[in-house]
Design a protein around this motif. Structure first.
Motif, PDB file in Angstrom:
ATOM      1  N   ALA A  28      82.676-117.568-137.715  1.00  0.00           N
ATOM      2  CA  ALA A  28      81.579-116.991-136.939  1.00  0.00           C
ATOM      3  C   ALA A  28      80.408-116.584-137.823  1.00  0.00           C
ATOM      4  N   PHE A  29      80.689-116.028-138.996  1.00  0.00           N
ATOM      5  CA  PHE A  29      79.605-115.556-139.865  1.00  0.00           C
ATOM      6  C   PHE A  29      78.861-116.707-140.537  1.00  0.00           C
ATOM      7  N   ALA A  30      79.414-117.931-140.440  1.00  0.00           N
ATOM      8  CA  ALA A  30      78.742-119.103-141.017  1.00  0.00           C
ATOM      9  C   ALA A  30      78.080-119.911-139.916  1.00  0.00           C
ATOM     10  N   GLY A  31      77.666-119.239-138.864  1.00  0.00           N
ATOM     11  CA  GLY A  31      76.983-119.919-137.775  1.00  0.00           C
ATOM     12  C   GLY A  31      77.902-120.789-136.939  1.00  0.00           C
ATOM     13  N   SER A 131      72.779-129.544-148.413  1.00  0.00           N
ATOM     14  CA  SER A 131      72.352-129.994-147.100  1.00  0.00           C
ATOM     15  C   SER A 131      72.809-129.021-146.007  1.00  0.00           C
ATOM     16  N   GLY A 132      74.022-128.506-146.149  1.00  0.00           N
ATOM     17  CA  GLY A 132      74.548-127.552-145.173  1.00  0.00           C
ATOM     18  C   GLY A 132      73.744-126.264-145.121  1.00  0.00           C
ATOM     19  N   ILE A 133      73.325-125.801-146.277  1.00  0.00           N
ATOM     20  CA  ILE A 133      72.499-124.585-146.338  1.00  0.00           C
ATOM     21  C   ILE A 133      71.182-124.816-145.606  1.00  0.00           C
ATOM     22  N   LEU A 134      70.574-125.968-145.827  1.00  0.00           N
ATOM     23  CA  LEU A 134      69.321-126.283-145.132  1.00  0.00           C
ATOM     24  C   LEU A 134      69.542-126.336-143.618  1.00  0.00           C
ATOM     25  N   ARG A 141      69.127-120.340-138.034  1.00  0.00           N
ATOM     26  CA  ARG A 141      68.040-119.407-138.387  1.00  0.00           C
ATOM     27  C   ARG A 141      68.494-118.348-139.390  1.00  0.00           C
ATOM     28  N   LEU A 142      69.327-118.755-140.345  1.00  0.00           N
ATOM     29  CA  LEU A 142      69.747-117.845-141.400  1.00  0.00           C
ATOM     30  C   LEU A 142      68.718-117.878-142.522  1.00  0.00           C
ATOM     31  N   ALA A 143      68.532-116.733-143.147  1.00  0.00           N
ATOM     32  CA  ALA A 143      67.675-116.678-144.332  1.00  0.00           C
ATOM     33  C   ALA A 143      68.379-117.437-145.452  1.00  0.00           C
ATOM     34  N   PRO A 144      67.637-117.930-146.447  1.00  0.00           N
ATOM     35  CA  PRO A 144      68.276-118.693-147.527  1.00  0.00           C
ATOM     36  C   PRO A 144      69.465-117.976-148.172  1.00  0.00           C
ATOM     37  N   LEU A 145      69.316-116.690-148.462  1.00  0.00           N
ATOM     38  CA  LEU A 145      70.416-115.953-149.086  1.00  0.00           C
ATOM     39  C   LEU A 145      71.598-115.820-148.134  1.00  0.00           C
ATOM     40  N   GLN A 146      71.330-115.579-146.857  1.00  0.00           N
ATOM     41  CA  GLN A 146      72.408-115.486-145.864  1.00  0.00           C
ATOM     42  C   GLN A 146      73.168-116.806-145.771  1.00  0.00           C
TER      43      GLN A 146
END
Length: 184
Positions: A28-31, A131-134, A141-146
């Motif tokens: 859940a915390f990873a979208g 790619s997953g982070i992007l 809509r997570l911030a880069p650090l999140q």
């Protein structure tokens, strides 16, 4: 492209699909991005087939998924998967397999296990995570650090998959060196 190459590409696309049958774990915390066994197949595609054919195997699977086949973990398929938070990881499989194959080729002078392990880590983890982070930033809509923090939960499992891929490659290389293209 010769028939043998097409068969190997289709076989690895099928292998990645079969790995999707194993249960996925949702974070859940990873979208909502699931932990799946399918990245093991992506790593193996690059290691065994090489950069170009490994990427083509993954691309074939993604095209079949886009057509609606429920081949992703949890029975997901169709165009909706390209609008989910996991889209970055899914799209990252193609360059991930390509880079894995490229690194494996560049390390051909090393023994199979360390070459495959490094290839799986660089292509199958680093490239796919980038790619997953992007994707998490764009869709969830997570911030880069999140997004970066969210993907850290995947690291232990993916390191185990990289080790498994390297062990499988080593076993294949020992019994049939041509399987890894090292007999040429």
């Amino acid at each position: 492209m010769e028939t043998r190459a097409l068969v190997r590409i289709a076989l690895f696309a099928a292998l990645i699909a079969v790995l999707g049958l194993l249960p996925a774990f949702q974070l859940a915390f990873a979208g909502g991005v699931p932990i799946t066994a399918q990245t093991l197949g992506v790593m193996l595609a690059g290691i065994v087939l090489g950069a170009r054919q490994g990427a083509l195997a993954v691309l074939l699977l993604i095209l079949v998924v886009a057509l609606g086949a429920p081949l992703l973990a949890g029975g997901r398929g169709g165009l909706g998967v390209f609008f989910a938070p996991s889209v970055g990881f899914l799209i990252g499989w193609v360059p991930g397999a390509f880079v894995t194959g490229l690194v494996m080729q560049r390390l051909s002078r090393l023994p199979v296990f360390p070459a495959a392990l490094l290839a799986a880590i660089v292509g199958g983890i680093v490239v796919i995570y980038a790619s997953g982070i992007l994707g998490l930033m764009a869709v969830a809509r997570l911030a880069p650090l999140q997004a970066l923090i969210a993907v850290t939960a995947f690291i232990p499992g993916d390191l185990l998959k990289a080790i498994a891929a390297a062990l499988l490659a080593e076993a294949a290389g020992r019994t049939y060196p041509a399987a890894l293209g090292r007999a040429r």
